[in-house]
Design an enzyme around this catalytic site. Structure first.
Site: not given
Length: 340
Positions: A131, A156
């Site tokens: 990501s 995350y």
């Protein structure tokens, strides 16, 4: 056409997984899809995607959880998997602030099971979703895969950085070719309901206010899903090899002495959040009621992808304009939810 190449795709009922499997099937790949169909967001949307995929003769769906290591290993043994694309993960920066344990189970335990199955079953190439959030506190723009990314701002992001480290370990120890893909704000038809475009479109149509963080001074490298899928598709057969110029005295984070690579897949065109909202308003023919708020914990004010490594590796650069992408999403949204 690709003949009899079998790809295992996790997160098959997810947004990117759905579009990727459609593309792979059109290219002649045989695809085994895996998903636990959890209720992080509307399960009916996931089932709608699966219903479309079930029309593909080359697609087989198996429901299961990545944390079930024995089931994953049995599946690999029984299906002669050659390539793996791991897209399954607990997503969402903001959700990680209130539900941290979900990220360790899915994103670390689940990924470890994938690595182990690849290691023991002679998989030719593992491609996995990382990501843009791994860039965290980095300020130098555009974000380059050659930058150090050791300052994440959310759990995350930390879990995705951990995936990259875990993949490198398996590349180094077991000569498993791995490629990590840092996606930049993916959007498009059948997109996730927790993403900005979906939230904004729904709220504007319902006459409800939308929350605009950092008082609208956010910039995002919004990337249309077809561009993400094209990048993944080209990289699957592009099996990484050791970088013979890599040195531990001046280590390049994007490559290694092992068969390991990292790529950004982003539009390379950051868009101001207010311009993004205006494009939605223009397509809908409606004005948004804007609720201006400060920057949220875990969020970064700007993302911007350097995609030179991707261009060099596979000759592809994402190029879908925000206007075209938003128009296609809203056309899908109105059709799917039967809005005139």
């Amino acid at each position: 056409m690709v003949l009899d190449k079998k790809v295992f795709v996790t997160g098959a009922a997810g947004f990117i997984g759905f579009h990727l499997i459609k593309k792979l099937s059109s290219l002649g790949y045989k695809v085994v899809g895996y998903d636990n169909l959890n209720d992080y967001y509307d399960v009916n949307l996931k089932k709608s995607r699966l219903a479309i995929l079930q029309d593909e003769d080359s697609f087989e769906f198996i429901q299961g959880d990545l944390t079930d290591g024995a089931a994953i290993n049995d599946l690999f043994k029984n299906h002669s998997i050659e390539f793996v694309v791991n897209l399954a993960a607990q997503a969402g920066v903001r959700y990680s602030l209130t539900n941290p344990h979900a990220y360790l189970e899915s994103n670390l335990h689940g990924f470890l099971n994938i690595l182990e199955a690849c290691r023991h079953n002679q998989v030719k190439h593992l491609v996995y979703a990382s990501s843009s959030s791994v860039y965290g506190a980095n300020k130098k723009m555009p974000f380059s895969v050659h930058q150090n990314v050791d300052h994440p701002l959310s759990l995350y992001a930390a879990s995705k950085k951990s995936n990259e480290l875990m993949a490198h370990t398996y590349s180094a120890l077991y000569n498993l070719p791995t490629t990590g893909l840092r996606f930049f704000t993916v959007y498009g038809p059948y997109g996730r309901p927790d993403m900005a475009l979906f939230i904004f479109t729904k709220a504007i149509l319902e006459g409800k206010p939308i929350d605009i963080y950092n008082y609208g001074k956010m910039k995002r490298d919004f990337t249309y899903v077809d561009d993400i899928v094209e990048g993944i598709t080209r990289l699957i057969p592009t099996v990484p090899t050791p970088n013979e110029h890599w040195t531990g005295l001046n280590p390049d984070p994007a490559s290694s002495f092992a068969p390991y690579r990292i790529f950004n897949i982003g539009n390379n065109q950051p868009v101001q959040l207010m311009d993004f909202v205006e494009a939605i308003e223009e397509k809908l023919g409606m004005k948004a009621v804007k609720n201006l708020l400060p920057l949220q914990d875990g969020d970064v004010p700007e993302t911007y992808a350097d995609v030179e490594a991707l261009i060099k590796a596979v000759g592809f650069k994402p190029a879908t304009s925000i206007k075209d992408g938003i128009d296609k999403f809203i056309d899908w949204y109105k059709n799917y939810y039967k809005i005139k």
